[in-house]
Design a protein around this motif. Sequence first.
Motif: not given
Length: 163
Positions: A91-115
């Motif tokens: 889970c990659l988090i960003s902080l925008a220049p506006s001061g807003k926090w964002w979840v930028g990306y969430v990704f899981t290896d396909p071999e372990v998805k749905a766990r």
Amino acid sequence: MDAPPRSLFRLSSIDPPGVDTAESRVEFRAVHSGDTTALGRLMERAYVGTIDEDLGDNTDGVVEVQDWLGSGGRPECSCVVISGARLLAACLISLAPSGKWWVGYVFTDPEVKARGLGTAVTAQALDRVRAAGAQEIWAGVTDGNAPSERLLRRLGFVRVGPA
């Protein structure tokens, strides 16, 4: 090519529920400076065959991770799940220049998805964001990305409109 429509989600009280994962022998930690290549390759594998396969404007996950780092990426608030030396989810988090926090990306290896690893790693990242003083956090999701929408709702995010 036009970007697909996206929806905005907001978590206004960063107090995620406890999340259990079915995986044993996994470790959660902050993103390290040496993770860029492994994160990029994991991102590429995770997005194959999904609605977000194009990884934004390019198909190189390493470039996408470098772009994230250069545009407000917060590795200390971001989190990865590892087993041994292998990255399983992030889970990659960003902080925008506006001061807003964002979840930028969430990704899981396909071999372990749905766990539950995507939800668990995002909950861990939210704990780090809260510790950094954030009161709310935002996420943008490509319309039709049902797994991401479910993950965010499970953690208390609410859809607030189109992006």
